[in-house]
Design an enzyme around this catalytic site. Structure first.
Site, PDB file in Angstrom:
ATOM      1  N   GLU A   1      -5.478  -7.874   0.577  1.00  0.00           N
ATOM      2  CA  GLU A   1      -5.962  -8.155   1.662  1.00  0.00           C
ATOM      3  C   GLU A   1      -7.617  -7.683   1.646  1.00  0.00           C
ATOM      4  OE1 GLU A   1      -4.609  -5.115   3.839  1.00  0.00           O
ATOM      5  OE2 GLU A   1      -2.591  -5.968   3.795  1.00  0.00           O
TER       6      GLU A   1
ATOM      7  N   GLU B   1       0.543  -1.076  -0.351  1.00  0.00           N
ATOM      8  CA  GLU B   1       0.485   0.148  -0.045  1.00  0.00           C
ATOM      9  C   GLU B   1       0.766   1.278   0.200  1.00  0.00           C
ATOM     10  OE1 GLU B   1      -2.760  -0.321   2.981  1.00  0.00           O
ATOM     11  OE2 GLU B   1      -4.423  -1.620   1.835  1.00  0.00           O
TER      12      GLU B   1
HETATM   13  C1  BGP Z   1      -4.496  -2.143   5.583  1.00  0.00           C
HETATM   14  C2  BGP Z   1      -2.931  -2.343   5.874  1.00  0.00           C
HETATM   15  C3  BGP Z   1      -3.424  -3.819   6.772  1.00  0.00           C
HETATM   16  C4  BGP Z   1      -4.362  -3.720   7.721  1.00  0.00           C
HETATM   17  C5  BGP Z   1      -5.380  -3.347   6.563  1.00  0.00           C
HETATM   18  C6  BGP Z   1      -6.411  -3.020   8.282  1.00  0.00           C
HETATM   19  O1  BGP Z   1      -3.913  -1.065   5.286  1.00  0.00           O
HETATM   20  O2  BGP Z   1      -2.372  -2.936   4.838  1.00  0.00           O
HETATM   21  O3  BGP Z   1      -1.563  -3.775   7.501  1.00  0.00           O
HETATM   22  O4  BGP Z   1      -4.137  -2.972   8.748  1.00  0.00           O
HETATM   23  O5  BGP Z   1      -5.373  -2.087   6.188  1.00  0.00           O
HETATM   24  O6  BGP Z   1      -6.571  -1.001   8.668  1.00  0.00           O
HETATM   25  P1  BGP Z   1      -6.386  -0.982  10.041  1.00  0.00           P
HETATM   26  O7  BGP Z   1      -6.141  -1.782  10.925  1.00  0.00           O
HETATM   27  O8  BGP Z   1      -6.021   0.617   9.791  1.00  0.00           O
HETATM   28  O9  BGP Z   1      -8.422  -0.941  10.633  1.00  0.00           O
END
Ligand code: BGP
Length: 467
Positions: free
Chosen positions: A375, A167
């Site tokens: 993801e 990301e």
């Molecule tokens: C993405 C990241 C992850 C994860 C996910 C959920 O942006 O790559 O590492 O954390 O989002 O986000 P968050 O944990 O901020 O809710």
């Protein structure tokens, strides 16, 4: 009866990142990363002042975690390597003990029939490099390529799927625009340069990998939040196109088409913040062959309006439904809520059909390119009851997104796998530990793992190659 059957060899996995699960932050010679320092120096910026020091204690419990992955039927696992474990200061000081950890982990995954998909950089920049200008300094790109090459030498006999950077858009945005993540700055010129330096780092690392003639494939994991106009006025349509150009196309078009997108380029030139990029780096983009596959992280879409009277940023980190997220840049665009949308407690819209649109868009940019959903998942406030969590809404979330993926595959789009975020409840960055994403509930006092209802459901899906 299986209604949605997936192609043979489809990867059913889940995803994690080193900083969010490993803990053991100074074990075996690991150096500090920017997130360790940030959490120590700015506890007030993190929900309930959480830190990643222990996280899920995966560094010590990795064998138990791999056993769970196996037991619950996954055939793939997306994870990241912690750069400061391999090079504690980020550069030349190779740390054998840290490297051995991943060697053992890869061996154990493969012995259990689990294909690793390994990300080289999931935001845990070695602090020493940050002290010397971080991603603004081109020396960090050199250090990243050096680190990547070392990982290819050490592990490419076992790792066949590599992602360079996780990301780049989201980490740049929060590091250099909203100031919510380290290095907590609001500096548009730096933001555009850093975003571009990530792309150069990807291009050089991918080139290095290809030149080593190792087996395996290399890609990147892009967060892609398609931007739709809030209304059908020409102003909102233009605002959405501009936001899409900045957040999505800046990354996808240069990597897939070898050119920066027009709208963002025009804006950056006009504002005098177009990034420095050498001719040789530009050649790398123009020559292509930088992605053997693309990783897509998809959570939610955006809706843009041109009515942006102020600059203001806010992320819901409490899980309190009434707290909205805010993103507005004066004079350019503001993101607004979908009045008919369904939102999580952290104010992220649930919209699976957008994933189909997104996959169609990628296919039109690069027909046939293999795609992995690196993801996708839902963060929730959950408690353990009788040793489990009845997370029917997570099942519904994952199933509806898998249906969108199945539709894309049926339309000829080459989606090869799905990694649910996340294997375990983990350190959710500035949301601390309240926002739970895992197939497995992690008890914060005992570190014990408990399969949620969704873990059992997903095992059946993986076993049947569909549902
Ligand atoms: C993405 C990241 C992850 C994860 C996910 C959920 O942006 O790559 O590492 O954390 O989002 O986000 P968050 O944990 O901020 O809710």
């Amino acid at each position: 009866m299986i209604k949605f059957l997936f192609p043979d060899n489809f990867i059913w996995g889940s995803a994690t990142s080193a900083l969010q699960i490993e803990g053991a932050s100074d074990a075996d010679g690991r150096g500090p990363s920017v997130w360790d320092s940030f959490c120590r120096e700015h506890p007030e910026k993190i929900y309930q002042q959480a830190t990643p020091e222990i996280a899920c204690d995966h560094y010590r419990k990795y064998a138990e975690d791999v056993a769970l992955i196996k037991q619950f039927g996954h055939n793939g696992y997306r994870m990241s390597i912690s750069w400061p474990r391999i090079f504690p200061s980020g550069q030349k000081d190779f740390n054998n003990a840290g490297a051995d950890f991943y060697s053992r982990l890869f061996d154990f995954l493969l012995q259990n029939g689990i294909e690793p998909n390994v990300t080289l950089y999931h935001w845990d920049l070695p602090q020493y490099l940050a002290d010397n200008g971080g991603w603004e300094n081109p020396a960090t790109i050199d250090a990243f390529v050096n680190y990547s090459q070392k990982c290819f030498e050490l592990y490419a006999d076992r790792v066949k799927l590599w992602s360079t950077i996780n990301e780049p858009a989201w980490t740049t945005l929060n590091g250099y625009v909203t100031a919510l993540h380290p290095p907590c700055r609001t500096d548009y010129k730096a933001a555009v340069q850093v975003a571009t330096n990530f792309l150069v780092a990807h291009a050089r690392a991918a080139n290095c990998f290809h030149s080593m003639n190792k087996p395996g494939k290399i890609g990147i994991a892009l967060n892609m939040s398609p931007v739709y106009p809030a209304t059908s006025t020409p102003e909102d349509i233009a605002a959405a196109e501009l936001a899409d150009s900045i957040f999505n196309a800046w990354f996808s078009e240069i990597l897939l088409k070898g050119k920066f997108p027009q709208k963002a380029s025009e804006l950056y030139h006009k504002a005098g913040i177009f990034p420095n990029i050498s001719d040789s780096d530009m050649n790398l983009f123009e020559n292509g062959n930088l992605l053997d596959f693309i990783g897509v992280n998809y959570y939610y879409p955006h809706y843009a309006t041109s009515e942006a009277a102020e600059t203001s940023f806010h992320l819901n980190t409490s899980g309190n439904r009434n707290e909205s997220c805010m993103f507005s840049i004066e004079g350019l665009f503001r993101f607004v809520k979908n009045p008919t949308g369904i939102y999580t407690d952290w104010a992220w819209e649930i919209k699976p059909e957008v994933l189909y649109d997104l996959l169609t868009k990628i296919h039109s940019l690069a027909p046939g390119l293999p795609v992995y959903i690196t993801e996708n998942g839902i963060g929730k406030n959950e408690t353990l009851t009788d040793g489990t969590v009845q997370d029917d809404d997570r099942i519904e979330f994952v199933q509806s997104h898998l249906e969108a993926i199945h539709k894309a595959i049926s339309a000829g789009i080459n989606v090869r796998g799905y990694y649910m975020w996340s294997l375990l409840d983990n350190f959710s960055w500035i949301n601390g530990f309240k926002k739970r994403y895992g197939f497995f509930f992690v008890d914060r006092d005992t570190m014990m793992r408990f399969p949620k209802k969704s873990a059992h459901w997903y095992r059946n899906v993986a076993q049947n190659n569909g549902f």
